[in-house]
Design a protein around this motif. Structure first.
Motif, PDB file in Angstrom:
ATOM      1  N   ARG A   1       0.695  -1.322   0.024  1.00  0.00           N
ATOM      2  CA  ARG A   1       0.056  -0.057   0.049  1.00  0.00           C
ATOM      3  C   ARG A   1       1.026   1.212  -0.223  1.00  0.00           C
ATOM      4  O   ARG A   1       0.633   2.382  -0.536  1.00  0.00           O
TER       5      ARG A   1
ATOM      6  N   GLU B   1       1.844   1.552  -3.559  1.00  0.00           N
ATOM      7  CA  GLU B   1       0.875   2.081  -4.671  1.00  0.00           C
ATOM      8  C   GLU B   1       0.301   3.494  -4.212  1.00  0.00           C
ATOM      9  O   GLU B   1      -0.566   4.072  -5.157  1.00  0.00           O
TER      10      GLU B   1
ATOM     11  N   ALA C   1      -2.539   5.723  -6.238  1.00  0.00           N
ATOM     12  CA  ALA C   1      -4.096   5.865  -5.596  1.00  0.00           C
ATOM     13  C   ALA C   1      -4.098   7.328  -5.590  1.00  0.00           C
ATOM     14  O   ALA C   1      -5.239   8.043  -5.745  1.00  0.00           O
TER      15      ALA C   1
ATOM     16  N   ARG D   1      -5.560   8.636  -8.649  1.00  0.00           N
ATOM     17  CA  ARG D   1      -6.683   7.828  -8.841  1.00  0.00           C
ATOM     18  C   ARG D   1      -6.683   6.775  -9.929  1.00  0.00           C
ATOM     19  O   ARG D   1      -7.934   6.808 -10.545  1.00  0.00           O
TER      20      ARG D   1
ATOM     21  N   ARG E   1      -8.001   0.623  -8.649  1.00  0.00           N
ATOM     22  CA  ARG E   1      -7.163  -0.565  -7.946  1.00  0.00           C
ATOM     23  C   ARG E   1      -6.667  -1.610  -8.752  1.00  0.00           C
ATOM     24  O   ARG E   1      -5.546  -1.911  -8.791  1.00  0.00           O
TER      25      ARG E   1
ATOM     26  N   ARG F   1      -3.654  -0.793 -10.476  1.00  0.00           N
ATOM     27  CA  ARG F   1      -2.585  -0.769  -9.663  1.00  0.00           C
ATOM     28  C   ARG F   1      -1.929  -2.046  -9.701  1.00  0.00           C
ATOM     29  O   ARG F   1      -0.396  -2.180  -9.318  1.00  0.00           O
TER      30      ARG F   1
END
Length: 241
Positions: free
Chosen positions: A92, A95, A99, A102, A105, A108
């Motif tokens: 996380r 990524e 994120a 935008r 998901r 990504r």
């Protein structure tokens, strides 16, 4: 495509009290420029200006010939302090730039997994920063910086807090990644040997301006320090400091 960064008569700092004054510098696309200088000599100030975080007090700063007006996704920053978010896992954290932009998901997953693999952190995707070593945290930061495919990476002494063995491993990792990406890199360091290993050229800041720019003999190899040309360059850079 990598980014060309150009300074023309660049001054940074307060009017009348510049940290840097009258700097002319051209960083070619795909080049690794190492920046050295004494403490307080303006290295980090220059880097922040290139990132768009600091406005020039004089002169101009260009990205591919256009005025550089602020931060953008085509330039990524890497610091000595990794700045990982402690509540986010490795995956996380990596990524995060996607994120923020935008990116959905599902889109990504592939680039994040690819970069975690490239920096050698497979199997650690769910770990939190407190569960990682200093070198592993810097690998996360490097993956986070590169996952968004920036055209230039601006690095402010990213390996300065690491032990010698981990630092050497990170230097080699950076070179391996750069050889695949060929993005423009501006790498600030206090370590002349690190500058000689990583840089295509070395820019020496001193006295509030750009004191010298030197081409670095190749190939990149820690063993090349014994080469007479490399030794002469090392002595010249140290003398300028």
């Amino acid at each position: 495509m990598s980014l060309r960064l150009t300074a023309r008569g660049l001054s940074l700092g307060h009017p009348g009290h510049p940290v840097l004054d009258g700097v002319d510098l051209d960083v070619g696309p795909g080049e690794v420029l190492a920046v050295v200088g004494s403490s307080g000599g303006g290295k980090s100030t220059l880097l922040r200006a290139l990132a768009g975080l600091l406005r020039p007090s004089g002169g101009e700063l260009l990205a591919d010939g256009e005025p550089l007006r602020g931060p953008a996704a085509d330039r990524a920053l890497v610091f000595q302090d990794d700045g990982l978010l402690p509540w986010r896992s490795v995956r996380r954290n990596v990524e995060l730039p996607l994120a923020v932009r935008r990116v959905p998901r599902a889109e990504r997953r592939e680039p994040v997994a690819e970069w975690i693999g490239r920096v050698g952190l497979e199997g650690l995707e769910r770990r939190l920063p407190r569960e990682l070593s200093g070198g592993q945290r810097q690998r996360v930061q490097l993956a986070r910086a590169l996952v968004g495919s920036p055209r230039a990476v601006l690095m402010d002494e990213p390996f300065g807090a690491l032990d010698a063995q981990t630092r050497a491993a990170m230097q080699q990792l950076l070179l391996t990644v750069w050889q695949r990406q060929r993005c423009t890199v501006v790498f600030v360091t206090h370590d002349v040997d690190e500058a000689l290993l990583l840089g295509d050229r070395i820019a020496v800041l001193g006295g509030g301006t750009l004191a010298a720019v030197h081409d670095v003999p190749r190939p990149r190899d820690p063993g090349s320090r014994a080469d007479p040309a490399v030794r002469r360059l090392r002595e010249a850079v140290l003398a300028a400091l």
